[in-house]
Design a protein around this motif. Structure first.
Motif, short mmCIF file in Angstrom:
data_model
loop_
_atom_site.label_atom_id
_atom_site.label_comp_id
_atom_site.label_asym_id
_atom_site.label_seq_id
_atom_site.Cartn_x
_atom_site.Cartn_y
_atom_site.Cartn_z
N LEU A 87 0.83 -1.21 0.00
CA LEU A 87 0.00 0.00 0.00
C LEU A 87 0.86 1.26 0.00
N ASN A 88 1.99 1.21 0.68
CA ASN A 88 2.89 2.37 0.71
C ASN A 88 3.50 2.65 -0.66
N GLN A 89 3.62 1.61 -1.47
CA GLN A 89 4.16 1.82 -2.82
C GLN A 89 3.31 2.80 -3.60
N TYR A 90 1.99 2.71 -3.39
CA TYR A 90 1.09 3.66 -4.06
C TYR A 90 1.00 4.98 -3.29
N ASN A 160 -16.27 -3.26 8.38
CA ASN A 160 -16.46 -1.83 8.15
C ASN A 160 -15.57 -1.29 7.03
N GLN A 161 -14.27 -1.21 7.27
CA GLN A 161 -13.40 -0.55 6.31
C GLN A 161 -13.22 -1.33 5.01
N TYR A 200 -6.82 6.86 -2.43
CA TYR A 200 -5.70 7.29 -1.58
C TYR A 200 -6.14 7.33 -0.11
N GLY A 201 -7.33 7.87 0.12
CA GLY A 201 -7.84 7.93 1.49
C GLY A 201 -8.08 6.56 2.08
N TYR A 202 -8.65 5.66 1.26
CA TYR A 202 -8.88 4.29 1.73
C TYR A 202 -7.56 3.57 2.01
N ASN A 205 -6.06 4.47 5.31
CA ASN A 205 -6.75 3.80 6.43
C ASN A 205 -6.41 2.32 6.49
N LEU A 206 -6.39 1.67 5.32
CA LEU A 206 -6.08 0.25 5.28
C LEU A 206 -4.64 0.00 5.72
N ARG A 207 -3.73 0.87 5.29
CA ARG A 207 -2.32 0.74 5.69
C ARG A 207 -2.17 0.91 7.19
N ASP A 208 -2.85 1.93 7.73
CA ASP A 208 -2.76 2.20 9.17
C ASP A 208 -3.32 1.03 9.99
#
Length: 236
Positions: A87-90, A160-161, A200-202, A205-208
């Motif tokens: 996810l950080n790659q993006y 949820n997410q 990007y917002g999702y 959140n998914l990364r966190d």
């Protein structure tokens, strides 16, 4: 034996030796009391031995459950680490180009499997009370409470997410098609500015969440190591 003692008492009474009779009777009572105390002591030792064997059996099974939990937590921790990396790659690319690898990793879900059947048996059979060290009792209860909390967090996150993210993707046919196409992980898709902003917002959140779960698994693994050492010491 009873007839023998009775005969001695009768002889003492018939001979009028009342004082000796009472002394003898008192001695006989003391012998009986001593016999009862010895019997109680033997019974206590036997019961303690039985309880110790029962406790060791349960604690050995509990150690096996902890080993299984450990293996699952290591898998989940590694999966979250890889997921966060993808996810950080993006997230840090600053581009609207999304790789198939990153996109698929956003949908990865996993849950820890808590092997708690032995723990439930320990609670229902009051085995915790057989553990003399309160520290060990507390460590067992706290571990399973913490593991249950992590598992509930996982299910909440998935419902949820991840569910919300999936619904957002399903609104866009070309994204859905891109996901389902059996292409290598190096395939890319170019997002519109709106899609880039939403995804990007999702992804943040998914990364966190992946990083939060990673920390939770690390904490549980440390608790397993501590608890395992305590249980091994208790079994000895």
């Amino acid at each position: 034996m009873i007839k023998f003692f009775r005969k001695i008492r009768q002889n003492l009474l018939s001979q009028g030796k009342t004082g000796k009779y009472f002394k003898y009777a008192l001695g006989e009572i003391i012998l009986v009391v001593i016999g009862i105390l010895i019997a109680l002591q033997i019974n206590t030792i036997s019961q303690n031995h039985s309880n110790k064997n029962k406790l060791n059996k349960y604690l050995t099974l509990l150690l096996e459950d902890l080993d299984n939990d450990k293996a699952r937590f290591i898998f989940c921790k590694n999966a979250d680490s890889l997921r966060a990396e993808h996810l950080n790659q993006y997230i840090f690319s600053g581009k609207t180009i999304l790789s198939n690898q990153t996109f698929k990793s956003a949908f990865w879900t996993h849950t820890s499997v808590i092997h708690n059947s032995t723990y439930n048996s320990i609670k229902s059979n009051n085995i915790l009370e057989l553990i003399k060290d309160i520290k060990v009792q507390k460590a067992i209860s706290e571990y399973y409470s913490a593991a249950d909390k992590v598992q509930r967090f996982e299910y909440s996150y998935i419902n949820n997410q991840v569910g919300s993210f999936t619904d957002e993707v399903l609104k866009r046919k070309h994204l859905t098609q891109f996901y389902h196409q059996m292409k290598p992980y190096n395939e890319n898709i170019t997002l519109s500015e709106e899609e880039d902003l939403i995804l990007y917002g999702y992804f943040i959140n998914l990364r966190d969440n992946a990083l939060e779960e990673y920390k939770s698994y690390n904490k549980l693994l440390k608790e397993i190591e501590i608890l395992s050492d305590l249980l091994k010491a208790e079994i000895k």
